[in-house]
Scaffold this motif. Structure first.
Motif, short mmCIF file in Angstrom:
data_model
loop_
_atom_site.label_atom_id
_atom_site.label_comp_id
_atom_site.label_asym_id
_atom_site.label_seq_id
_atom_site.Cartn_x
_atom_site.Cartn_y
_atom_site.Cartn_z
N ALA A 202 -7.98 3.66 -5.09
CA ALA A 202 -8.47 2.38 -4.55
C ALA A 202 -9.86 2.50 -3.97
CB ALA A 202 -7.51 1.87 -3.48
N ASP B 256 -9.86 -0.83 -8.98
CA ASP B 256 -8.83 0.11 -8.58
C ASP B 256 -8.06 0.53 -9.84
OD1 ASP B 256 -9.77 -0.40 -6.12
OD2 ASP B 256 -7.93 -1.21 -5.29
N ARG C 196 -0.71 -1.56 -2.85
CA ARG C 196 -1.14 -0.72 -1.72
C ARG C 196 0.05 -0.34 -0.82
NH1 ARG C 196 -6.52 -0.05 -0.52
NH2 ARG C 196 -8.00 -1.25 -1.77
N SER C 197 1.06 -1.18 -0.80
CA SER C 197 2.22 -0.89 0.05
C SER C 197 3.37 -0.24 -0.71
CB SER C 197 2.72 -2.18 0.72
OG SER C 197 3.09 -3.14 -0.26
N VAL D 23 -1.52 6.69 -2.61
CA VAL D 23 -2.76 5.89 -2.59
C VAL D 23 -3.90 6.83 -2.26
CG1 VAL D 23 -4.02 3.99 -1.55
CG2 VAL D 23 -1.55 3.78 -1.92
N ASP E 77 -7.82 7.01 -1.47
CA ASP E 77 -8.95 6.19 -1.04
C ASP E 77 -10.22 6.73 -1.69
OD1 ASP E 77 -10.82 4.61 0.17
OD2 ASP E 77 -10.44 5.30 2.22
#
Length: 472
Positions: free
Chosen positions: A7, A21, A44-45, A50, A52
């Motif tokens: 992301a 992303d 994202r959840s 994930v 960064d």
């Protein structure tokens, strides 16, 4: 199923860059998502991992289409095994190599391919394929080329150099090229006039000129240009596509540019050593130090303008890909075999770990664009050797071979800095790069992160390749 979301990064391809992303499921890329999309918010959840990538470039894993792991040469063997060499490649952001199975006179082509498969099986850190060197052009070998095509070996290499070892005369080259043309295979060529070079070598040694610099002096650019032109003409007669490896002389590239301008299926590869290093500064180092940089084709004179010309041909598109010709030999007990006789120095430079960084410095210096960097190091090699779009691009359905590259990072190259090759010196000792590989994924698995190796031997798999996708 494991889902990974990369992301916040800028995805760079051969044709552009965009804030996107990247969604990965297990080993494959499944989606590229614009920031702010509803699906992205949900992911994202819910994603298992994930990463960064804010402030970084997200690029395809590098494809190095010219390496020589565990290669026997000159009475010794290249110091990197498939295990150590592919691990070093991963540290440098390369996620696929194409190495060479090597036939010498008297061997069956199929047997040499099987031998190299055995060397690589179960130990590689990243994915790998093979070209086949045809060192004994005869009826049996020509027939076997078709068998190897069925095994995913779709490119074959010949040598116009090294008489008595790998050398093929023009008649053998013609026969092999006709066979390649009929199969749709790519013909690769080491283009130097080896017969003439051997005579010049004898002249230097007879005069007592034995230092490493004479390796370069004995292989003048005229003999690379001549062989390149001859290879182009033979390819034109036979209709075979031609890929000229490790082009170092601007005059040889002029021949390729001329042929391409006339519509020929001729492609040039060059290597970072020919862009950054030189005969005067490296091969001409005091004493025996220059042996570190003995390779063929040789480093060229900076005073003659070869390095700047090669960068220019990269910009014009006449250089199709950047590889390393990674063939490392230690100074101790290997390069030292040539003390007192430069012709006995094993030929090769180690660089599989540094290609992506060195070419990124070309972006920083304004020599190439970001997109051209990705095209040269990732996309075109994958297309040229039948692996695209599985390799060489970040695209849905493709392998999740992904590099997160930090433009704010810094890479110091040297034996005590970023150096994971099985080599007792660095060809780029002291080089500084304004950027750094941060994270490397090979088929969705993080194998390098912030300088730490997280993979294991056997992560890499053999890639059976298709036909080239870049012919004009």
């Amino acid at each position: 199923m494991t889902t990974t979301l990369i992301a916040g990064g800028t995805v760079v391809s051969a044709i552009g860059r965009q804030l996107l992303d990247v969604l990965v499921e297990d080993e494959r890329v499944v989606a590229l998502l614009e920031p702010g999309s509803q699906r992205l918010g949900d992911l994202r959840s819910t994603a298992d991992v994930v990463i960064d990538a804010t402030g970084t470039y997200v690029i395809p894993g590098g494809v190095d289409a010219h390496t020589h792991m565990q290669m026997p040469f000159g009475g010794t063997t290249a110091s990197d095994t498939f295990e150590t060499g592919t691990r070093a490649a991963a540290f440098g952001g390369t996620t696929t190599i194409v190495d060479f199975a090597i036939q010498t006179p008297g061997e069956r082509l199929q047997d040499t391919f099987a031998l190299w498969q055995d060397k690589a099986a179960g130990v590689c850190a990243i994915d790998y394929g093979f070209h086949q060197i045809v060192g004994d052009v005869n009826d049996e070998s020509l027939a076997a080329m078709g068998e190897l095509m069925a095994e995913g070996v779709t490119s074959f290499k010949l040598f116009m150099a090294y008489p008595g070892v790998y050398y093929s005369d023009d008649g053998k080259i013609l026969r092999a090229m006709r066979r390649a043309a009929g199969l749709g295979a790519m013909m690769m060529m080491h283009a130097e006039n080896g017969i003439a070079i051997d005579e010049i070598v004898k002249e230097h040694l007879a005069r007592g000129e034995t230092d490493p610099i004479y390796h370069g002096i004995s292989r003048p650019w005229q003999l690379e240009e001549e062989a390149t032109h001859r290879a182009i003409m033979l390819a034109e007669v036979t209709g075979a596509p031609l890929y000229v490896v490790h082009v170092s002389a601007k005059q040889a590239l002029e021949q390729i540019a001329w042929a391409r301008g006339n519509g020929a299926n001729v492609f040039a590869e060059t290597c970072p050593q020919y862009l950054y290093l030189s005969l005067e500064e490296q091969l001409g180092a005091p004493g025996f130090e220059g042996a570190k940089w003995v390779a063929s084709t040789p480093l060229r004179s900076r005073a003659e303008g070869h390095q700047d010309a090669l960068w220019r041909f990269i910009r014009t598109g006449d250089v199709s890909g950047i590889a390393t010709d990674h063939c490392p030999f230690c100074m101790k007990d290997q390069k030292e075999m040539g003390l007192g006789d430069f012709s006995k120095i094993p030929n090769g430079i180690g660089g599989v770990e540094h290609r992506m960084d060195l070419m990124y410095q070309g972006v920083v210096d304004g020599r190439i664009t970001m997109e051209r960097w990705v095209e040269l190091c990732c996309t075109t090699p994958a297309r040229m050797f039948g692996m695209y779009p599985r390799k060489g691009a970040i695209t849905p359905g493709g392998d999740a071979d992904i590099v997160i590259y930090d433009p704010a990072g810094h890479t110091s190259i040297g034996i005590n800095a970023t150096h994971h090759m099985n080599l007792d010196h660095s060809a780029y000792e002291g080089f500084e790069v304004d950027g750094a590989v941060r994270t490397v994924l090979s088929r969705g698995k993080v194998v390098v992160d912030h300088g730490h190796y997280l993979g294991r031997p056997g992560d890499g798999r053999y890639v059976a390749r298709g036909l080239a996708q870049t012919l004009v």
